[in-house]
Write a protein that holds these residues in place. Sequence first.
Motif, mmCIF file in Angstrom:
data_model
loop_
_atom_site.group_PDB
_atom_site.id
_atom_site.type_symbol
_atom_site.label_atom_id
_atom_site.label_comp_id
_atom_site.label_asym_id
_atom_site.label_seq_id
_atom_site.Cartn_x
_atom_site.Cartn_y
_atom_site.Cartn_z
ATOM 1 N N GLY A 1 32.696 37.072 35.459
ATOM 2 C CA GLY A 1 33.787 37.425 36.683
ATOM 3 C C GLY A 1 35.037 36.772 36.354
ATOM 4 N N LEU A 2 34.843 35.643 35.993
ATOM 5 C CA LEU A 2 36.071 34.775 35.766
ATOM 6 C C LEU A 2 37.028 35.519 34.600
ATOM 7 C CD1 LEU A 2 37.943 32.337 36.334
ATOM 8 C CD2 LEU A 2 36.658 31.067 34.721
ATOM 9 N N ILE A 3 36.100 36.045 33.454
ATOM 10 C CA ILE A 3 36.688 36.489 32.303
ATOM 11 C C ILE A 3 37.434 37.826 32.718
ATOM 12 C CG2 ILE A 3 36.128 37.762 30.030
ATOM 13 C CD1 ILE A 3 33.981 35.637 29.837
ATOM 14 N N VAL A 4 36.894 38.547 33.528
ATOM 15 C CA VAL A 4 37.393 39.798 34.081
ATOM 16 C C VAL A 4 38.841 39.487 34.934
ATOM 17 C CG1 VAL A 4 37.171 41.761 35.593
ATOM 18 C CG2 VAL A 4 35.133 40.981 34.178
ATOM 19 N N LEU A 5 38.541 38.443 35.743
ATOM 20 C CA LEU A 5 39.936 38.093 36.812
ATOM 21 C C LEU A 5 40.889 37.844 36.076
ATOM 22 C CD1 LEU A 5 38.415 36.502 39.615
ATOM 23 C CD2 LEU A 5 39.343 38.580 39.663
ATOM 24 N N LEU B 1 36.970 45.209 30.747
ATOM 25 C CA LEU B 1 36.097 46.231 31.516
ATOM 26 C C LEU B 1 34.583 45.841 30.612
ATOM 27 C CD1 LEU B 1 38.274 49.489 31.659
ATOM 28 C CD2 LEU B 1 37.304 48.134 33.576
ATOM 29 N N LEU B 2 34.361 45.475 29.382
ATOM 30 C CA LEU B 2 33.103 45.217 28.839
ATOM 31 C C LEU B 2 32.452 44.141 29.724
ATOM 32 C CD1 LEU B 2 34.150 45.977 25.177
ATOM 33 C CD2 LEU B 2 32.302 47.370 26.734
ATOM 34 N N PHE B 3 33.204 43.044 29.916
ATOM 35 C CA PHE B 3 32.807 41.922 30.621
ATOM 36 C C PHE B 3 32.207 42.300 32.197
ATOM 37 C CE2 PHE B 3 33.892 39.548 26.965
ATOM 38 C CZ PHE B 3 32.657 38.603 27.083
ATOM 39 N N LEU B 4 33.177 43.176 32.859
ATOM 40 C CA LEU B 4 32.482 43.787 34.083
ATOM 41 C C LEU B 4 31.436 44.355 33.926
ATOM 42 C CD1 LEU B 4 33.475 44.260 37.039
ATOM 43 C CD2 LEU B 4 34.883 46.216 36.444
ATOM 44 N N TRP B 5 30.993 45.136 33.026
ATOM 45 C CA TRP B 5 29.848 45.767 32.756
ATOM 46 C C TRP B 5 28.805 44.917 32.404
ATOM 47 C CZ3 TRP B 5 29.510 50.476 28.735
ATOM 48 C CH2 TRP B 5 28.188 50.999 28.880
#
Lengths: 100, 194
Positions: free
Chosen positions: B165-169, B55-59
């Motif tokens: 985005g890749l990290i989130v996925l 979630l932090l990387f989505l932010w």
Amino acid sequence: MNFHIKALSIATTVVIWYIVAVTIIAENFAPLKNALAAATGHHWVSKGVFALILFAVVYGACVFLLTDSRENPKPVYVVIGSAIAGGLAIFLFYVWHFFA
Amino acid sequence: MHIFVAQTEWACYSERVEVLLRLSSAIALERNFSLSTMPQILIGTHAFLGEVGALLFLWVLVELLNPSPERLRRARILAMCGTLFLALAWIVGGYYYVEFYGTIVKPVIKAGPMPWTHSIVIETKEHVFLFLPFLAFLASGLITTLRDELVTNDRLRIAIVLLSGLIVLIAFAMAGFGFMVTSGFRSALEAIAL
């Protein structure tokens, strides 16, 4: 804190392909898996520890050898492509391994 | 013919249930294992750290879509925190995997009705997860190094957006894989109970 962008990207790419290679080779070559297990007590822990060491070594070497560029995003795209291709390679390998 | 096949299937099923019963009682005795204690706390902590990291990387991704010096300052802090959370998820998940999964959960799943949740899902998860701390460190390093330059450097900013985005996925895929492994374990326990 400033990092060498190109070195950081190359080190990440190398680590991803190291993880893919060591995973697939160790699954097919028992002596490697046994050696990894003997190194730290568990093959998975050894893979992680060696990945950290490899990352530090490759980053250090690239900082020493390469000139950085803040304009070229290509090394980051190589990391992204490697992570997708490497992840798929590991998944497909285990699917094949299960049904073989 | 049908009766013979049904009898054979029933014999195989009974045999598997017997294996599961033997395994579960042997494990419980040997390790004084309780499903409500240490392993559960470790799994919960691992999932919490991993999902907060995602979630932090989505932010971070959202902050980078339309950057300003203030948004980039937030993105730097969030990316560092995200990297820390994913690294901690690695350590906690790794401790659970090495100490409990291999000896307690794996043999039960492999003898249960969904052995592929170990052979394919957990094997993929344990190795692809290793990508995450390095990808997170790269994203954090790029944002920290480039700082306000990212307001004008669109080429690298878009690359970092895609990397985040890749990290989130990958992180949410890991959570999904964790659910599948839990389902494999639960189905094996149901085979014992029913």
